[in-house]
Structures are given as C-alpha cells and as structure tokens.
Design a protein around this motif. Structure first.
Motif, PDB file in Angstrom:
ATOM      1  N   GLY A 126      -1.142  -4.464  -5.462  1.00 21.07           N
ATOM      2  CA  GLY A 126      -1.218  -3.026  -5.240  1.00 21.07           C
ATOM      3  C   GLY A 126      -0.414  -2.210  -6.241  1.00 21.07           C
ATOM      4  N   ARG A 168      10.745   3.951 -10.168  1.00 20.70           N
ATOM      5  CA  ARG A 168      11.472   4.798  -9.207  1.00 20.70           C
ATOM      6  C   ARG A 168      12.483   5.683  -9.923  1.00 20.70           C
ATOM      7  NH1 ARG A 168      12.625   0.422  -4.408  1.00 20.70           N
ATOM      8  NH2 ARG A 168      10.617   0.680  -3.396  1.00 20.70           N
ATOM      9  N   LYS A 196       0.799  -1.224   0.000  1.00 17.57           N
ATOM     10  CA  LYS A 196       0.000   0.000   0.000  1.00 17.57           C
ATOM     11  C   LYS A 196       0.838   1.283   0.000  1.00 17.57           C
ATOM     12  CE  LYS A 196      -4.460  -1.493   1.568  1.00 17.57           C
ATOM     13  NZ  LYS A 196      -4.769  -2.060   0.270  1.00 17.57           N
ATOM     14  N   GLY A 197       2.090   1.169   0.384  1.00 16.87           N
ATOM     15  CA  GLY A 197       2.923   2.355   0.526  1.00 16.87           C
ATOM     16  C   GLY A 197       3.165   3.091  -0.779  1.00 16.87           C
ATOM     17  N   ASP A 198       3.822   4.229  -0.708  1.00 20.71           N
ATOM     18  CA  ASP A 198       4.096   4.955  -1.944  1.00 20.71           C
ATOM     19  C   ASP A 198       5.301   4.301  -2.644  1.00 20.71           C
ATOM     20  OD1 ASP A 198       6.529   6.032  -1.175  1.00 20.71           O
ATOM     21  OD2 ASP A 198       5.915   8.115  -1.438  1.00 20.71           O
ATOM     22  N   LEU A 199       5.534   4.761  -3.858  1.00 30.07           N
ATOM     23  CA  LEU A 199       6.521   4.136  -4.743  1.00 30.07           C
ATOM     24  C   LEU A 199       7.869   3.878  -4.080  1.00 30.07           C
ATOM     25  CD1 LEU A 199       7.192   3.292  -7.700  1.00 30.07           C
ATOM     26  CD2 LEU A 199       7.844   5.671  -8.097  1.00 30.07           C
ATOM     27  N   PHE A 200       8.340   4.858  -3.286  1.00 26.44           N
ATOM     28  CA  PHE A 200       9.688   4.739  -2.740  1.00 26.44           C
ATOM     29  C   PHE A 200       9.729   3.947  -1.432  1.00 26.44           C
ATOM     30  CE2 PHE A 200       9.783   8.115  -5.807  1.00 26.44           C
ATOM     31  CZ  PHE A 200      10.950   7.847  -6.502  1.00 26.44           C
ATOM     32  N   GLU A 201       8.544   3.609  -0.888  1.00 24.08           N
ATOM     33  CA  GLU A 201       8.487   2.807   0.340  1.00 24.08           C
ATOM     34  C   GLU A 201       8.330   1.307   0.058  1.00 24.08           C
ATOM     35  OE1 GLU A 201       5.906   6.145   2.837  1.00 24.08           O
ATOM     36  OE2 GLU A 201       5.006   4.245   2.242  1.00 24.08           O
ATOM     37  N   ARG A 202       7.894   0.993  -1.146  1.00 23.65           N
ATOM     38  CA  ARG A 202       7.605  -0.417  -1.451  1.00 23.65           C
ATOM     39  C   ARG A 202       8.872  -1.260  -1.420  1.00 23.65           C
ATOM     40  NH1 ARG A 202       2.278  -1.332  -4.057  1.00 23.65           N
ATOM     41  NH2 ARG A 202       1.233   0.631  -3.666  1.00 23.65           N
ATOM     42  N   GLU A 203       8.695  -2.503  -0.929  1.00 28.63           N
ATOM     43  CA  GLU A 203       9.837  -3.412  -0.939  1.00 28.63           C
ATOM     44  C   GLU A 203       9.904  -4.117  -2.289  1.00 28.63           C
ATOM     45  OE1 GLU A 203       7.954  -5.153   2.236  1.00 28.63           O
ATOM     46  OE2 GLU A 203       8.266  -3.205   3.160  1.00 28.63           O
ATOM     47  N   LEU A 225       8.890  -1.803 -10.890  1.00 29.71           N
ATOM     48  CA  LEU A 225       9.010  -0.972  -9.691  1.00 29.71           C
ATOM     49  C   LEU A 225      10.328  -0.192  -9.690  1.00 29.71           C
ATOM     50  CD1 LEU A 225       7.812  -0.203  -6.898  1.00 29.71           C
ATOM     51  CD2 LEU A 225       8.943  -2.201  -5.942  1.00 29.71           C
ATOM     52  N   GLU A 268      -1.776   1.024  -8.105  1.00 35.13           N
ATOM     53  CA  GLU A 268      -1.671   2.377  -7.541  1.00 35.13           C
ATOM     54  C   GLU A 268      -0.379   3.082  -7.938  1.00 35.13           C
ATOM     55  OE1 GLU A 268      -2.222   2.131  -3.312  1.00 35.13           O
ATOM     56  OE2 GLU A 268      -4.035   0.938  -3.584  1.00 35.13           O
ATOM     57  N   LEU A 269       0.560   2.323  -8.467  1.00 35.88           N
ATOM     58  CA  LEU A 269       1.877   2.899  -8.800  1.00 35.88           C
ATOM     59  C   LEU A 269       2.003   3.283 -10.272  1.00 35.88           C
ATOM     60  CD1 LEU A 269       4.151   0.369  -6.853  1.00 35.88           C
ATOM     61  CD2 LEU A 269       3.215   2.536  -6.028  1.00 35.88           C
TER      62      LEU A 269
END
Lengths: 154, 111
Positions: free
Chosen positions: B93, B66, A109-116, B62, B96-97
């Motif tokens: 999810g 970034r 659910k986090g934003d782009l830079f928080e995702r693992e 991803l 959402e990105l």
C-alpha cells in the motif's frame, strides 16, 4: 536393497542445499544470492526469484534483529531446494523465538501518519510465499519453513 | 547501495542504485536526514538503477516522507521505479503514500 535405499536417500537429500550464515545484516546479500541461485537453476521466473529473495531477506532480518537481538555472532542455518514443484526454504536459529504468525497485519491503507513502521517484513513474507510455518523448541531451536510454488504467480 | 545528489534551486534529486536492505537502509536514512536537517524537504528519489528494496528501505521511505510532509513543507517523490520494486510498493500500500513519476525530470518540474 541397502544400496537402493541409500541411493534413494541421496536423491532426496541432494535436492536440499545447506549453508550456515553468521547473523549480521551484511550477509543478507549472500543469503539472497544463495536462495536466488537455487530458484534460478530450477526455472523460477524473475518475479518469483525476486519474491523468494525478498522473503528470505525479511525472514533473516527478523532473526538477526529479534531472535539474536542480545546474542552476538548467532548462526542461521538455511536449507534450500526444489521439491515437488516447490522451492522450499528451511531456516534454523537458536535465538529467542520469533514466530511470524504472532505479528499482527500492519495497517496498509491508512494515511501517512497512521501507518505502522513495523510488521511490513512479515507481511511481505506472507504475501510473497505460498506457505509459511514455524516451530520452536528448547532442544532443537527455531525452525521457519517457507514454500513457493513454481509458476503459480507469474 | 550507492547514492548521488543533484541539488536544484527548490528540490534535491537523489539517485539511488544497487540494493537497499537492513544493512544499507541506515545509509539511506542518513542521507535523507541530512537533507531534511538542512530544511530541504522537497526530495526526489530516482530509482532507475535500484535493483532491490526490502521492508527496511520502505520503513526509511515512510519516516522520511512523514518528516517532509509535516506542516506541508515538502514531499518525497519517486521516479523511474523498476516494475519489480513497484510491485512490492503496491503490495504494502505504499503506492498510495508516494507520487510516482516516469522520470526524474518530470518529478523536478512538478515541484
């Protein structure tokens, strides 16, 4: 009586198809085809087949990447069959134990830079299949079992 | 997996076909890295002929997203995402990105 027992065992045995793959990413296509074909033959929907293929791919990728990280030409033995309304996949390897249940759920659910970056494969396996179990022992190696109920998820 | 790139003045349209898994995701990473290496940060991935994408492909998406979105210099947009791939994106999810467009042309015009 002996013939009857033999026949019964044969019926159970032949529900499962077995194949052995060498642990390289290049064989993922074949693994998806192997489980996909058995699912197709047993009347699973396209969506279910995709889910089964994806789960088998993610599980195999983890075995190749983690269990066999330091072992060349390791083997993955896959048994797949339709038993009691469920597709059953059993994967065995002799690498370092990699228990999917030890992998924490990724932040989705986090934003782009928080995702693992990691943990997504195991997350998908859990979401796409109905049951996953894992056993590991020194004598018999690692065994991952995944089940998909037919007609449960469209 | 196969790719082709169509270069526009201010963006690049990468058409992705076939299957993206742990075996082929590194090739996709290379292609996207070569674009960002040339300071091309506005990228559209047209997935109309994409048959399959595993989490290995998602990881590539991803990291590249970034790289592109850093300093607000660009973005990766997805176009013509097959329903079956869309469902996996939703589950993780990833919907959402990434902005998702019905087709490549709409995505190109949005930049």
């Amino acid at each position: 009586m002996a013939a009857f027992v033999e026949k019964m065992w044969a019926a159970i045995y032949f529900k499962m198809n077995k194949s052995v793959f060498t642990a390289h990413f290049e064989i993922l296509d074949e693994i998806r085809e192997f489980v996909g074909e058995i699912a197709r033959r047993n009347g699973f929907s396209d969506k279910e087949i995709y889910a089964i293929q994806c789960a088998a791919d993610e599980a195999s990728s983890n075995i190749i990447e983690h269990a066999y990280a330091e072992i060349e030409n390791g083997k993955i033995e896959i048994e797949c069959g339709f038993v009691d309304g469920e597709l059953k996949i059993v994967m065995r390897d002799n690498g370092k134990p990699f228990d999917p249940s030890s992998i924490p759920e990724p932040n989705i659910k986090g934003d782009l830079f928080e995702r693992e970056i990691g943990g997504l494969g195991v997350f998908l396996m859990r979401k796409l299949m109905d049951k996953i179990s894992y056993e590991s022992s020194l004598e018999s190696g690692n065994k991952l079992t995944m089940l998909k109920i037919k007609g449960d998820s469209g | 997996m196969e790719t082709s790139i169509k270069k526009y003045k201010n963006c690049d349209l990468v058409t992705l076909s076939g299957r993206v898994d742990s075996s082929t995701a590194p090739d996709l990473t290379k292609i996207l890295d070569s674009l960002t290496g040339d300071s091309r940060y506005k990228i559209i991935l047209d997935m109309s002929d994409l048959e399959y994408m595993s989490s290995a492909g998602f990881r590539t998406l991803l990291s590249s997203q970034r790289e592109c979105k850093r300093f607000n210099r660009g973005e990766i947009l997805l176009a013509s995402v097959p329903q079956i791939v869309k469902e996996a994106l939703d589950l993780t999810g990833f919907d959402e990105l990434f902005k998702i467009f019905d087709n490549g042309a709409d995505a190109v015009n949005s930049f």
